[in-house]
Scaffold this active site. Structure first.
Site, PDB file in Angstrom:
ATOM      1  N   ARG A 101      37.831  42.191  26.574  1.00 29.33           N
ATOM      2  CA  ARG A 101      38.988  41.517  27.584  1.00 29.33           C
ATOM      3  C   ARG A 101      39.642  40.349  27.523  1.00 29.33           C
ATOM      4  NH1 ARG A 101      36.285  38.153  32.802  1.00 29.33           N
ATOM      5  NH2 ARG A 101      36.160  40.440  33.273  1.00 29.33           N
ATOM      6  N   HIS A 128      42.555  45.284  35.066  1.00 28.45           N
ATOM      7  CA  HIS A 128      40.744  45.270  35.013  1.00 28.45           C
ATOM      8  C   HIS A 128      40.034  46.541  35.994  1.00 28.45           C
ATOM      9  CE1 HIS A 128      37.506  43.712  35.088  1.00 28.45           C
ATOM     10  NE2 HIS A 128      37.598  42.330  36.117  1.00 28.45           N
ATOM     11  N   GLN A 131      36.414  46.929  36.603  1.00 30.35           N
ATOM     12  CA  GLN A 131      36.621  46.665  38.503  1.00 30.35           C
ATOM     13  C   GLN A 131      36.981  47.954  39.634  1.00 30.35           C
ATOM     14  OE1 GLN A 131      35.338  43.501  39.254  1.00 30.35           O
ATOM     15  NE2 GLN A 131      34.800  44.633  40.912  1.00 30.35           N
ATOM     16  N   ASP A 219      41.323  37.861  45.812  1.00 29.17           N
ATOM     17  CA  ASP A 219      40.647  37.713  44.752  1.00 29.17           C
ATOM     18  C   ASP A 219      41.196  36.244  44.549  1.00 29.17           C
ATOM     19  OD1 ASP A 219      39.225  37.330  42.211  1.00 29.17           O
ATOM     20  OD2 ASP A 219      41.414  38.441  41.064  1.00 29.17           O
ATOM     21  N   CYS A 257      36.022  40.317  43.868  1.00 28.56           N
ATOM     22  CA  CYS A 257      35.611  41.071  42.822  1.00 28.56           C
ATOM     23  C   CYS A 257      34.450  40.056  42.103  1.00 28.56           C
ATOM     24  CB  CYS A 257      36.721  41.525  41.935  1.00 28.56           C
ATOM     25  SG  CYS A 257      37.809  39.978  41.454  1.00 28.56           S
ATOM     26  N   ARG A 285      29.268  47.145  39.031  1.00 30.21           N
ATOM     27  CA  ARG A 285      30.157  47.679  37.389  1.00 30.21           C
ATOM     28  C   ARG A 285      29.191  48.165  36.924  1.00 30.21           C
ATOM     29  NH1 ARG A 285      33.532  43.130  36.142  1.00 30.21           N
ATOM     30  NH2 ARG A 285      33.518  44.575  34.389  1.00 30.21           N
TER      31      ARG A 285
HETATM   32  N1   CP Z   1      34.683  40.383  38.769  1.00 31.58           N
HETATM   33  C1   CP Z   1      34.820  40.243  36.887  1.00 31.58           C
HETATM   34  O1   CP Z   1      35.247  40.648  36.306  1.00 31.58           O
HETATM   35  O2   CP Z   1      33.705  38.991  37.229  1.00 31.58           O
HETATM   36  P1   CP Z   1      33.381  38.102  36.138  1.00 31.58           P
HETATM   37  O3   CP Z   1      34.128  37.491  35.459  1.00 31.58           O
HETATM   38  O4   CP Z   1      32.345  37.759  35.529  1.00 31.58           O
HETATM   39  O5   CP Z   1      33.466  39.016  34.408  1.00 31.58           O
HETATM   40  N1  NVA Z   2      41.956  37.641  38.632  1.00 33.51           N
HETATM   41  C1  NVA Z   2      41.170  37.253  37.638  1.00 33.51           C
HETATM   42  C2  NVA Z   2      39.687  37.952  37.724  1.00 33.51           C
HETATM   43  C3  NVA Z   2      38.596  37.411  37.121  1.00 33.51           C
HETATM   44  C4  NVA Z   2      37.238  38.481  37.580  1.00 33.51           C
HETATM   45  C5  NVA Z   2      41.356  36.443  36.773  1.00 33.51           C
HETATM   46  O1  NVA Z   2      41.878  37.007  35.974  1.00 33.51           O
HETATM   47  O2  NVA Z   2      41.369  35.409  36.307  1.00 33.51           O
END
Ligand code: CP
Ligand code: NVA
Length: 298
Positions: A101, A128, A131, A219, A257, A285
């Protein structure tokens, strides 16, 4: 076994492989598929915080008979000047797969270039895809067969939205995207969607987007790393909140999400209400990523 070594975005796999991963995930979820990856190790590198991604991957690896380890940049030499490419080469020698990540999608591609082990995108600023796997599994379970589903993405054309656009194109879901003009999905994502099967209908009108939708997805407006844009984004997204006013007159289900900011992109009553699929979506997930991992590593 998938054709691709790495899973950097949803279109690294073909439409038929996507169907296979989702079917595998459903079989693992139901208990029909008891595949074990005994002693497999997943190295997880996080530059940004996470609840779902971290815990679902770690739990998934344990349930598959393997192991996951959490690595923040400050825990390893990456945070003290060791190059990404060296980190990728070394982690790829120890682990069976690496989940990352990161902020910059190019950094993810650099890790993939140097790792012998499969690299899985657990979110970048651009994409992502894990997701999206969970989202599609949830739609198949709760909304219907993909070719009969109309979906709407309402809000920011962000990482989650961009992978969802590609996933819908691959799955054959009819999609409308409503964003403020300056926060749309990237042109190259729309071009890829066209190559994959279909481009979404693009609008700046949330009411138009939700009118015929079976499922409406949003989101956060301020993604991780965009905190300094908060003021201008809150102004730009006025009118894009998922609330009962916007959804009245539709039977649409609602997806998010998570994490959600109640009172910004979605109201608490919609998130907690009968339309909401968000808790099943979050659970998925776990199942979706188990399906992905067994298909990648087997
Ligand atoms: N939806 C998602 O990726 O959540 P987190 O940021 O908690 O991993
Ligand atoms: N769009 C959000 C998603 C978090 C899972 C971010 O990148 O913070």
């Amino acid at each position: 076994m998938l054709e691709t070594t790495h899973f950097t975005d949803i279109d690294d796999i073909s439409a038929s492989e996507l169907d296979r991963v989702l079917t595998r995930a459903a079989d693992i979820k139901s208990g029909d598929d008891e595949t074990q990856l005994t002693r497999a190790t997943l190295a997880m590198l996080f530059e940004k915080p996470s609840t779902r991604t971290r815990v679902s991957f770690e739990t998934g690896m344990t349930e598959l008979g393997g192991h996951a380890l959490f690595l923040g940049p400050e825990d390893i030499q990456l945070g003290h000047g060791e190059p990404l490419s060296d980190t990728a080469r070394v982690l790829g020698r120890y682990g069976d797969a690496i989940m990352v990540r990161l902020f910059d999608h190019e950094d993810l591609l650099e890790i993939a270039e140097h790792s012998d082990a499969p690299v899985i995108n657990g979110l970048t600023d651009d994409a992502h895809p894990c997701q999206t796997l969970a989202d599609l599994l949830t739609i198949r379970e709760h909304v219907g067969d993909f070719d009969e589903v109309s979906a709407a993405w309402v809000g920011d054309g962000n990482n989650v939205g961009q992978s969802f656009v590609l996933g819908c194109a691959m799955a054959g879901i009819d999609l409308t995207v409503a964003t403020p003009p300056e926060y749309g999905v990237d042109d190259d994502v729309l071009e890829k969607a066209a190559e994959l099967g279909s481009t979404p209908t693009i609008t700046t009108d949330p009411e138009e987007a939700v009118a015929d939708a079976d499922v409406v997805y949003t989101d956060v407006w301020i993604s991780m790393g965009q905190e300094d844009q908060r003021h201008e984004k809150l102004q730009a997204f006025e009118g894009f909140q998922l609330n009962e006013d916007l959804l009245s007159g539709t039977d649409a289900k609602v997806m998010h999400c998570l994490p959600a900011h109640r009172g910004e992109e979605i109201t608490g009553d919609v998130l907690e209400g009968e339309r909401s699929l968000v808790w099943d979506q979050a659970e998925n997930r776990l199942h979706a990523q188990k399906g992905l991992i067994v298909e990648l590593l087997e």
